[in-house]
Design a protein around this motif. Structure first.
Motif, PDB file in Angstrom:
ATOM      1  N   CYS A  46       1.430  -1.484   0.074  1.00  0.00           N
ATOM      2  CA  CYS A  46       0.285  -0.081   0.287  1.00  0.00           C
ATOM      3  C   CYS A  46       0.948   1.530  -0.160  1.00  0.00           C
ATOM      4  N   ARG A  47       0.489   2.208  -0.761  1.00  0.00           N
ATOM      5  CA  ARG A  47       1.128   3.653  -0.967  1.00  0.00           C
ATOM      6  C   ARG A  47      -0.201   4.643  -0.019  1.00  0.00           C
TER       7      ARG A  47
ATOM      8  N   ASP B 216      -2.242   6.982  -1.410  1.00  0.00           N
ATOM      9  CA  ASP B 216      -3.723   6.664  -1.664  1.00  0.00           C
ATOM     10  C   ASP B 216      -4.032   5.147  -2.049  1.00  0.00           C
ATOM     11  N   TRP B 217      -3.244   4.703  -3.092  1.00  0.00           N
ATOM     12  CA  TRP B 217      -3.915   2.804  -3.254  1.00  0.00           C
ATOM     13  C   TRP B 217      -2.996   1.924  -3.117  1.00  0.00           C
ATOM     14  N   CYS B 218      -3.370   0.288  -3.143  1.00  0.00           N
ATOM     15  CA  CYS B 218      -2.952  -0.701  -2.781  1.00  0.00           C
ATOM     16  C   CYS B 218      -2.980  -1.693  -3.862  1.00  0.00           C
ATOM     17  N   ARG B 219      -1.816  -2.311  -4.074  1.00  0.00           N
ATOM     18  CA  ARG B 219      -1.229  -3.692  -4.528  1.00  0.00           C
ATOM     19  C   ARG B 219      -1.909  -4.613  -3.971  1.00  0.00           C
ATOM     20  N   VAL B 220      -3.076  -5.229  -4.780  1.00  0.00           N
ATOM     21  CA  VAL B 220      -3.638  -6.462  -4.184  1.00  0.00           C
ATOM     22  C   VAL B 220      -3.875  -7.427  -5.106  1.00  0.00           C
ATOM     23  N   ALA B 221      -4.138  -8.677  -4.594  1.00  0.00           N
ATOM     24  CA  ALA B 221      -4.265 -10.142  -5.644  1.00  0.00           C
ATOM     25  C   ALA B 221      -5.777 -10.327  -5.188  1.00  0.00           C
ATOM     26  N   PHE B 222      -6.315 -10.640  -6.249  1.00  0.00           N
ATOM     27  CA  PHE B 222      -7.772 -10.771  -6.089  1.00  0.00           C
ATOM     28  C   PHE B 222      -8.145 -12.342  -7.300  1.00  0.00           C
ATOM     29  N   SER B 223      -7.796 -13.416  -6.671  1.00  0.00           N
ATOM     30  CA  SER B 223      -7.933 -14.395  -7.333  1.00  0.00           C
ATOM     31  C   SER B 223      -6.794 -14.622  -8.379  1.00  0.00           C
TER      32      SER B 223
END
Length: 190
Positions: A159-160, A162-169
């Motif tokens: 996460c930065r 304002d943004w988050c790097r995420v994994a969805f499936s």
């Protein structure tokens, strides 16, 4: 023998008897410990923003380790179950600690006391906006690579501001923090 006499002297002081003098110990006030401070250890003073058990910040986010977790009315197995969490990886916010129990709540504020073994430090988020956009980079002008439906759970990679790097499936991308629940607004995760 000296040690036993010391124990007898302490017991005599606690019950108010003259046992210390009978055992040959001194009878001065310096020789007899005060019963008040030794009777009960002082309770640990906790700050409201730090857990007494773990010394970790409160509130903080964790996730549900398995596919089911009972949330109880109080910290212990004798307390009634008020709520059952049924989604593995669901983000939860810890708001209090007591021994092996953590008081948690979900995105809607429902929750209770959960045994710590049911929780994981792996961070996850819950999508709070229907068809939230995952982008290729942490900027509004970056191409949209996928959309996530309301209520989908994803794993946080970083996460930065304002943004988050995420994994969805298996799909990875950047999502606005305002579109998910499970990270603090000012939180940075590397």
């Amino acid at each position: 023998m000296k040690r036993i006499a010391g124990v007898v002297a302490l017991l005599g002081a606690l019950v108010g008897g003259p046992l210390a003098a009978q055992e040959g110990e001194g009878t001065g006030s310096a020789d007899i410990p005060s019963a008040t401070p030794a009777a009960k250890p002082p309770e640990k003073q906790c700050r409201p923003d730090v857990g007494c058990v773990t010394n970790l910040p409160l509130p903080r986010f964790v996730s549900l380790k398995g596919s089911e977790g009972n949330a109880r009315r109080g910290p212990g197995l004798t307390h009634r179950i008020d709520w059952v969490f049924t989604r593995a990886g669901m983000p939860l916010r810890i708001t209090a600690e007591y021994e092996n129990w953590r008081r948690v709540e979900d995105a809607e504020g429902a929750g209770g006391w959960v045994h710590y073994s049911l929780l994981s430090g792996v961070r996850s988020v819950l999508v709070t906006l229907d068809m939230a956009e995952l982008r290729a980079a942490p900027e509004a002008s970056a191409p949209v690579i996928a959309q996530a439906e309301l209520g989908v759970i994803g794993r946080v990679l970083e996460c930065r501001t304002d943004w988050c790097r995420v994994a969805f499936s298996g799909t990875r991308g950047w999502i606005r923090k305002t579109d998910v629940w499970g990270v603090n607004a000012d939180e940075i995760i590397d």
